[in-house]
Enzyme design. Structure first.
Site, mmCIF file in Angstrom:
data_model
loop_
_atom_site.group_PDB
_atom_site.id
_atom_site.type_symbol
_atom_site.label_atom_id
_atom_site.label_comp_id
_atom_site.label_asym_id
_atom_site.label_seq_id
_atom_site.Cartn_x
_atom_site.Cartn_y
_atom_site.Cartn_z
ATOM 1 C CE LYS A 124 -61.307 -15.818 47.513
ATOM 2 N NZ LYS A 124 -59.968 -15.333 46.395
ATOM 3 C CG ASP A 164 -58.623 -18.540 47.546
ATOM 4 O OD1 ASP A 164 -58.493 -17.377 47.065
ATOM 5 O OD2 ASP A 164 -58.509 -19.271 48.211
HETATM 6 O O1 2IT Z 1 -57.916 -14.031 45.531
HETATM 7 C C1 2IT Z 1 -57.708 -14.554 44.055
HETATM 8 O O2 2IT Z 1 -58.017 -13.364 43.871
HETATM 9 C C2 2IT Z 1 -58.043 -15.907 43.193
HETATM 10 N N1 2IT Z 1 -57.958 -16.742 43.654
HETATM 11 C C3 2IT Z 1 -58.695 -15.893 41.765
HETATM 12 C C4 2IT Z 1 -59.811 -15.276 41.442
HETATM 13 C C5 2IT Z 1 -59.637 -15.760 40.474
HETATM 14 O O3 2IT Z 1 -61.620 -15.377 39.770
HETATM 15 O O4 2IT Z 1 -59.949 -15.592 39.328
#
Ligand code: 2IT
Length: 446
Positions: A124, A164
């Site tokens: 993240k 996100d």
């Molecule tokens: O919390 C999540 O799963 C997302 N923000 C999507 C992450 C992604 O790599 O598509």
């Protein structure tokens, strides 16, 4: 493993990181019993290794605003776990972003990605940059400055960021443009959530919300119920809430609430295509308020200062932010007769709220299972990019459907109790953990 001992140790090492500690405790409590039946986990110190990110990259992001003033923000990428594939996970732009928040999200992402059935590790990233009130030009300059630091740490086979909270197609576009310029590399697989003309996948924008509703359909089916005709309260009005509202309406449910930081929209007649489209406009305005929805659609009412959970509903779907549904909210929902709650936001419910729902024996499922359709479709976007082709919406949607049914099955397998109640929290945590643990065991001490 002893949960309290492990948590005391983590609290000492990472004081004040409340979201991270909350997310870890929930997983540890779910897996403790099973873990202690596997001496090979204890011997390999799997859990001690799994709760710490592989690495955290932090950097300064300096940019110039429209007034010509210099602004400095903090940027991060938490590469949490690569046992089952390259790092994968979104980027969050929000004023409250800090190490604790991104560690919690990276930790959750690791288990979520394991549940998707696809080979993706967990990560993240983000910044304390707030898009609220920013012009399009400011957003672009910030995204470019952010990527100027991040680009060297990511790549289609190493770490693949996506959107996100605060990061949607527009921001991904600005970041991808800068990545290409710096890396002199034109592999579209380096970011997901891209635009359709430059490597994006059909259904990706909708996928988190669509997947969540497919999961809810399975939950209801397992309980002998169906979604048609049910009332649904949704929190938030962003990309995730939008996809959820669209699919819930398509499946015959009535979406009677959406909300923002300013209050709730009570929408007794449900959604129309026009209302759903308007949610996108609201988000794109960068004002972070939901009130204008009721000015535009007079059959809806804006109630300032109230949450979506004050509206009487069958099904509640938190779609905004962590800990947005508290123990008090849970009690209010139960008193109003709500019988199903599915977290679409990551860790949308506080531990007190989850305990209240499970004690009451209502249907409850956690974010890492319910919202996994978003990252799963990111995985499908990576596959299309690697193959240099694009699939039809029907093909992507069918794969998303199948993945959500597999996730639901995994939750039932590990979460069904002796009395028949399905503890989806336990099911999702154990299923995700088992896959990552197995991969770590097989790859030795690294
Ligand atoms: O919390 C999540 O799963 C997302 N923000 C999507 C992450 C992604 O790599 O598509």
């Amino acid at each position: 493993m002893n949960v309290n001992r492990l948590m005391t140790d983590l609290e000492r090492k990472h004081p004040g990181e409340s979201e991270y500690l909350q997310a870890v405790r929930e997983v540890l409590e779910s897996i403790e019993e099973l873990y202690n039946e596997h001496p090979e986990f204890e011997k390999a110190k799997i859990i001690e290794r799994m709760v710490e990110p592989d690495r955290i990259i932090t950097f300064r992001v300096t940019w110039v605003d429209d007034k010509g003033e210099i602004q400095t923000n903090l940027g991060y990428r938490v590469q949490f776990n690569s046992a089952i594939g390259p790092y994968k996970g979104g980027i969050r732009f929000h004023a409250a972003v800090n190490t604790s928040m991104l560690k919690f999200l990276g930790f959750e992402q690791t288990f979520k990605n394991a549940l998707t059935t696809l080979p993706m590790g967990g990560a993240k990233g983000g910044s304390d940059f707030s898009p609220k009130g920013k012009s399009d030009a400011e957003i672009m300059r910030f995204c470019q400055a952010f990527m100027l630091e991040l680009w060297n740490n990511i790549g289609p086979d190493t770490d693949v960021p996506a959107g996100d909270v605060g990061v949607g197609g527009r921001e991904i576009g600005y970041m991808y443009g800068m990545y290409k310029k710096l890396a002199r590399e034109y592999n579209t697989g380096v970011l997901t959530g891209k635009g359709l003309t430059w490597g994006g996948s059909l259904i990706r924008p909708e996928a988190t919300g669509f997947g969540a509703l497919y999961f809810v359909e399975h939950m209801l089916g397992e309980a002998g119920k169906s979604i048609a005709g049910k009332s649904v309260a949704i929190s938030g009005f962003g990309n995730v809430a939008w996809g959820a509202a669209q699919k819930a309406t398509e499946l015959g449910a009535k979406v009677i609430a959406i909300s923002g930081p300013d209050g709730v929209i009570y929408n007794p007649n449900g959604m129309t295509a026009e209302k759903i489209d308007y949610m996108l406009e609201l988000r794109a305005s960068n004002r972070d308020i939901v009130a204008p929805f009721a000015e535009r659609f007079p059959d809806a009412e804006f109630i300032p200062g109230k949450k979506a959970w004050s509206v009487k509903c069958d099904i509640a779907l938190p779609c905004a932010f962590q800990n947005e549904l508290t123990g008090e909210d849970a009690a209010e929902l139960l008193a109003n007769g709500t019988w199903c709650v599915a977290e679409v936001s990551n860790m949308g419910c506080t531990p007190e709220a989850i305990e209240t729902f499970i004690k009451a024996g209502i249907l409850f499922a956690p974010g890492k299972a319910v919202n996994a359709g978003g990252v799963a479709t990111s995985g499908l976007e990576m596959t299309q990019n690697a193959q240099h082709l694009s699939w039809s919406a029907e093909e992507v949607d069918a794969k998303l459907h199948y993945i959500m049914s597999q996730i639901h099955q995994a939750c039932v397998k590990y979460g069904k109790q002796a009395d028949g109640y399905i503890n989806y929290v336990k099911g999702a945590n154990i299923a995700g953990f088992m896959k990552v643990a197995q991969a770590m065991l097989e790859q030795g001490v690294i």
